[in-house]
Design a protein around this motif. Structure first.
Motif, short mmCIF file in Angstrom:
data_model
loop_
_atom_site.label_atom_id
_atom_site.label_comp_id
_atom_site.label_asym_id
_atom_site.label_seq_id
_atom_site.Cartn_x
_atom_site.Cartn_y
_atom_site.Cartn_z
N LEU A 147 0.82 -1.21 0.00
CA LEU A 147 0.00 0.00 0.00
C LEU A 147 0.86 1.26 0.00
CD1 LEU A 147 -2.77 -0.79 2.65
CD2 LEU A 147 -2.56 -1.56 0.29
N GLY B 249 -2.57 4.59 1.31
CA GLY B 249 -3.87 3.95 1.53
C GLY B 249 -4.41 3.16 0.35
N SER B 250 -3.70 3.17 -0.79
CA SER B 250 -4.19 2.42 -1.95
C SER B 250 -3.19 1.34 -2.32
CB SER B 250 -4.39 3.35 -3.14
OG SER B 250 -5.23 4.41 -2.78
N GLY B 251 -3.72 0.20 -2.80
CA GLY B 251 -2.85 -0.92 -3.13
C GLY B 251 -2.36 -0.87 -4.56
N TRP C 191 -1.04 1.31 -9.91
CA TRP C 191 -1.42 1.85 -8.60
C TRP C 191 -2.54 2.85 -8.85
CZ3 TRP C 191 -0.65 6.93 -6.46
CH2 TRP C 191 -0.95 7.02 -5.08
N ARG C 192 -3.62 2.69 -8.15
CA ARG C 192 -4.80 3.54 -8.33
C ARG C 192 -5.26 3.56 -9.78
NH1 ARG C 192 -4.38 8.87 -4.43
NH2 ARG C 192 -4.49 7.74 -2.47
N GLY C 193 -5.10 2.42 -10.45
CA GLY C 193 -5.60 2.32 -11.81
C GLY C 193 -4.70 2.91 -12.87
N VAL C 194 -3.57 3.49 -12.47
CA VAL C 194 -2.62 4.04 -13.43
C VAL C 194 -1.50 3.03 -13.61
CG1 VAL C 194 -1.02 5.91 -13.92
CG2 VAL C 194 -3.20 6.40 -12.80
N LEU D 243 -0.32 13.34 -4.67
CA LEU D 243 -0.21 12.10 -5.43
C LEU D 243 -1.47 11.83 -6.24
CD1 LEU D 243 1.43 9.80 -2.74
CD2 LEU D 243 2.53 10.99 -4.64
N GLU D 244 -2.37 12.81 -6.27
CA GLU D 244 -3.65 12.58 -6.95
C GLU D 244 -3.58 12.95 -8.42
OE1 GLU D 244 -7.16 12.87 -4.66
OE2 GLU D 244 -5.85 11.36 -3.76
N GLY D 245 -2.47 13.55 -8.82
CA GLY D 245 -2.44 14.12 -10.17
C GLY D 245 -1.79 13.27 -11.26
N PHE D 246 -1.44 12.01 -10.94
CA PHE D 246 -0.83 11.19 -11.99
C PHE D 246 -1.87 10.82 -13.02
CE2 PHE D 246 1.91 10.24 -8.32
CZ PHE D 246 3.12 10.60 -8.87
N VAL D 247 -1.45 10.84 -14.28
CA VAL D 247 -2.39 10.52 -15.35
C VAL D 247 -1.85 9.35 -16.16
CG1 VAL D 247 -3.57 11.39 -17.39
CG2 VAL D 247 -3.14 12.92 -15.46
N GLY D 248 -2.73 8.39 -16.41
CA GLY D 248 -2.31 7.20 -17.15
C GLY D 248 -2.24 7.45 -18.63
N ASP E 160 -1.56 -3.21 -8.03
CA ASP E 160 -2.25 -4.36 -8.59
C ASP E 160 -1.41 -4.93 -9.73
OD1 ASP E 160 -4.10 -6.32 -8.90
OD2 ASP E 160 -5.73 -5.03 -9.61
#
Lengths: 352, 347
Positions: free
Chosen positions: A65, A68-70, A133-136, A324-329, A72
């Motif tokens: 983690l 707070g996010s795992g 991580w967080r879908g990115v 850390l919310e601003g990463f874009v895939g 994958d």
């Protein structure tokens, strides 16, 4: 009602707090996953191993983690199975040709070595592009051709120099891996120098081979000099303890120093990392794992993997320079798993 | 469906790392995600749920790559249960200690079968493919080393030695095949009465062994035993089996130290040498009978060797310098001498 604009709203926001990585895996849980998948692999004559591998990686990724996010893992078992089959055909085909006619075998071996660097680059790409991580998703931009320098030329130079050039080769390998890695559209970079790697390797060989050899020489000298019996006994005991100690602790020492070196010199854009693996702690974990694995006739192995991961992952901290919310895939191109599986089959570990 | 049945989780849109705290629920066959700035309603068929994996978060994903990361397992299980979702069989197995125990049994069975049957068989097959030149080189090096450190030139009467070698050469093997061999004599005060075979077919007999008996036939019994080792390629098989066992143990325990791993590996290899001794005894018995001699000759010699080594279970004069006294049978490299003698006396 309108919110009054506060004067401190114009000040830059305070830097976000450091985010330690956390590993939440649990030995008993992982043991059951491990043993069930191992048994299924045996019963299916190895075919299930691809599914087992995906589960293992998912377990470790999802239990790591950050903020707070795992993480994958998205590798598909069928892609991995295909890769494994091709890897087996390549390696056993070469062996078969050697039996049939050594000349053909040699040609096949050269062919395998020639494609290996390209495959290993693909292997890094496969691993990273299937991690998120967080879908990115993570990504890798290294081209196959560049792999020849780090996976063929430098290892060969290290070999012919009897390992003297290995720290340099390792440094180039890590630079290649890190400087071409990305998280979404954000690039990783590595600032470690060849000198950093030489320092770690020199220290390791000094502490764990030169010192024991010197002690051994001292002991031999004491024995030949005709010291008294009790002095001889003490010297021999010291020598034996040092020898075994050096042999057992060299690995954890190197691992701890390398992890710290590599992560402390890695950046993701302007985010930094800190790694603080303590040699003593890692040594204690490693020795405990070894002893318990022997005592339990091997059954402790999954617990050992969890223990090691918990410590090593927990030692890494991300120092964010901004949210850390601003990463874009980005759209990610799929890679085959052949490289990954050939690498694994030949036991080439390029993870870190 | 009431708000109480909704699961709190994090929603990610699959494109950015922005975390949206949301609640996930199910309403008339649709998954519903509600939160600040997020409102989704997707038919359940278009939603995928990652399998339960211990305490790790589960992902409820949508076709466009967006997903919910759920950590409240009980709430999610209740929600899934209401939709008729069932965990896959593997997931259910992973949750049960009883299945884990069955898994251990399967793995143990594989290890035992491999160790007892597969590896010896594979080593036997592979031994036939080891080039004779490699065996020759290996054996010569071993003999050179032994000559340098352990063995001394024979002081026994050259006539008796020549006589013995000639007599042994006249014996035919049980299957009538010719096995290339050479009998050599050495003095070995450090080793005592002993005989051993190198994979190339060189059989070394110590003067001390010759001194144990005046009956050449008994020595021939020992030589037949050693020829058994050569015929069945025990030396090469032992090397192959040991390497595989050693590599496996080292790999399994990690790369830390070959010293600690040497102990379990050595224990595992001991069984192979005991099997080889039995095989060589059987070979000798057949060879002696084939030449109208009695297996009793070897049995008598084993008894003499045991007495000479002065222990209940000495190295029994074949190959081994170690004294296995006091070790349980499964740890010792040689079967107990009494057992071997008894086996030879069986008709």
């Amino acid at each position: 009602m309108e919110t009054p604009s506060l004067p401190d709203a114009v000040l830059p926001p305070p830097p976000p707090a450091a985010e330690p990585l956390q590993f939440t895996g649990n030995g008993a849980e992982y043991f059951r996953i491990w043993i069930v998948n191992l048994a299924l692999t045996i019963v299916t004559l190895g075919i299930y191993s691809a599914w087992a591998k995906v589960r293992r990686l998912q377990y470790f990724h999802r239990n790591t983690l950050l903020a707070g996010s795992g993480f994958d893992y998205h590798g598909r078992p069928l892609a991995i199975l295909k890769g494994r089959i091709i890897a087996v055909v390549m390696v056993s085909g070469t062996n078969f040709l050697f039996d049939y006619d050594p000349e053909y075998g040699l040609v096949a071996l050269v062919a395998v070595i020639a494609v290996l660097p390209w495959l290993l680059v693909r292997s890094i790409a496969f691993r990273l592009r299937n991690t998120s991580w967080r879908g990115v998703r993570f990504d890798f931009h290294g081209a196959g051709l560049q792999g020849y320098r780090v996976f063929l030329v430098w290892p060969l130079l290290a070999l012919v120099s009897f390992g003297l050039l290995w720290p340099s080769a390792h440094s180039r390998l890590v630079s290649f891996q890190r400087n071409h890695a990305a998280f979404g559209g954000s690039r990783f970079s590595f600032r470690g120098t060849i000198g950093d790697f030489y320092k770690v390797y020199l220290l390791t060989s000094l502490l764990f081979s030169v010192v024991p050899v010197a002690l051994f020489a001292l002991v031999m000298f004491a024995l030949s000099a005709g010291a008294s019996y009790s002095v001889q006994t003490i010297m021999v005991s010291i020598g034996v303890v040092c020898f075994y100690g050096a042999l057992l602790s060299g690995g954890p020492f190197l691992v701890s120093r390398l992890q710290n070196l590599i992560w402390n010199r890695t950046r993701l854009e302007s985010h930094e990392f800190r790694s603080d693996v303590k040699f003593g702690k890692l040594l204690w974990i490693t020795l405990g794992n070894l002893a318990l694995t022997i005592i339990t006739l091997g059954l402790f192995r999954p617990f050992a993997a969890i223990r090691t991961a918990r410590y090593r992952v927990g030692c890494v901290t991300l120092i964010p320079s901004e949210s850390l919310e601003g990463f874009v895939g980005r759209r990610i191109e799929e890679v085959g798993a052949v490289g990954e599986e050939v690498g694994e089959f030949l036991d080439i570990d390029i993870a870190l | 469906m009431s708000a109480a049945d909704r699961v709190a989780c994090d929603y990610f849109d699959g494109r950015s790392s922005k975390r949206h705290p949301v609640t996930l629920g199910v309403e008339d066959g649709h998954a519903v995600v509600e939160g600040e700035g997020v409102s989704r309603r997707e038919p359940l068929q278009a939603v995928r749920v990652s399998e339960r994996m211990g305490g790790a978060a589960r992902m409820v994903s949508f076709a466009d790559g967006a997903f919910c990361e759920v950590r409240d397992h009980d709430a999610l299980d209740a929600l899934l249960h209401a939709t008729g979702y069932r965990d896959s069989i593997v997931v259910r197995m992973q949750n049960r200690w009883r299945v884990a125990a069955a898994g251990i049994a399967i793995c143990a069975a594989l290890v035992v079968v491999t160790y007892l049957f597969v590896l010896p068989w594979a080593a036997d097959q592979a031994a036939a493919h080891v080039p004779a030149s490699a065996i020759e080189t290996m054996s010569n090096r071993t003999l050179e080393m032994l000559d340098e450190h352990v063995l001394e030139p024979s002081k026994a009467s050259p006539e008796r030695a020549r006589d013995l070698a000639a007599k042994f050469a006249r014996l035919s093997t049980p299957d009538g095949s010719k096995i290339a061999h050479r009998v050599e004599f050495r003095s070995a005060p450090l080793v005592g009465p002993n005989a051993f075979a190198l994979p190339s077919g060189t059989i070394i007999v110590t003067d001390e062994l010759l001194a144990l008996t005046d009956r050449d036939d008994e020595i021939l019994g020992v030589l037949a035993h050693e020829l058994g080792h050569v015929a069945r390629r025990h030396g090469v098989r032992q090397v192959l089996q040991s390497s595989v066992v050693g590599l496996f143990v080292t790999w399994y325990l990690g790369d830390v130290s070959s010293l600690l791993t040497a102990v379990p590996a050595a224990l595992l290899e001991a069984r192979y040498s005991r099997d080889h001794e039995r095989e060589a005894d059987e070979y000798a018995a057949r060879m002696l009978r084939h030449n109208a001699m009695s297996p009793e000759l070897l049995a008598v010699m084993l008894g003499r060797l045991e007495r000479a080594h002065g222990s209940g279970d000495a190295g029994s004069g074949t190959d081994d310098k170690s004294n296995d006294r006091g070790l349980p049978e499964y740890l010792s490299t040689h079967p107990a001498t009494a057992e071997r003698i008894e086996a030879l006396r069986r008709p």
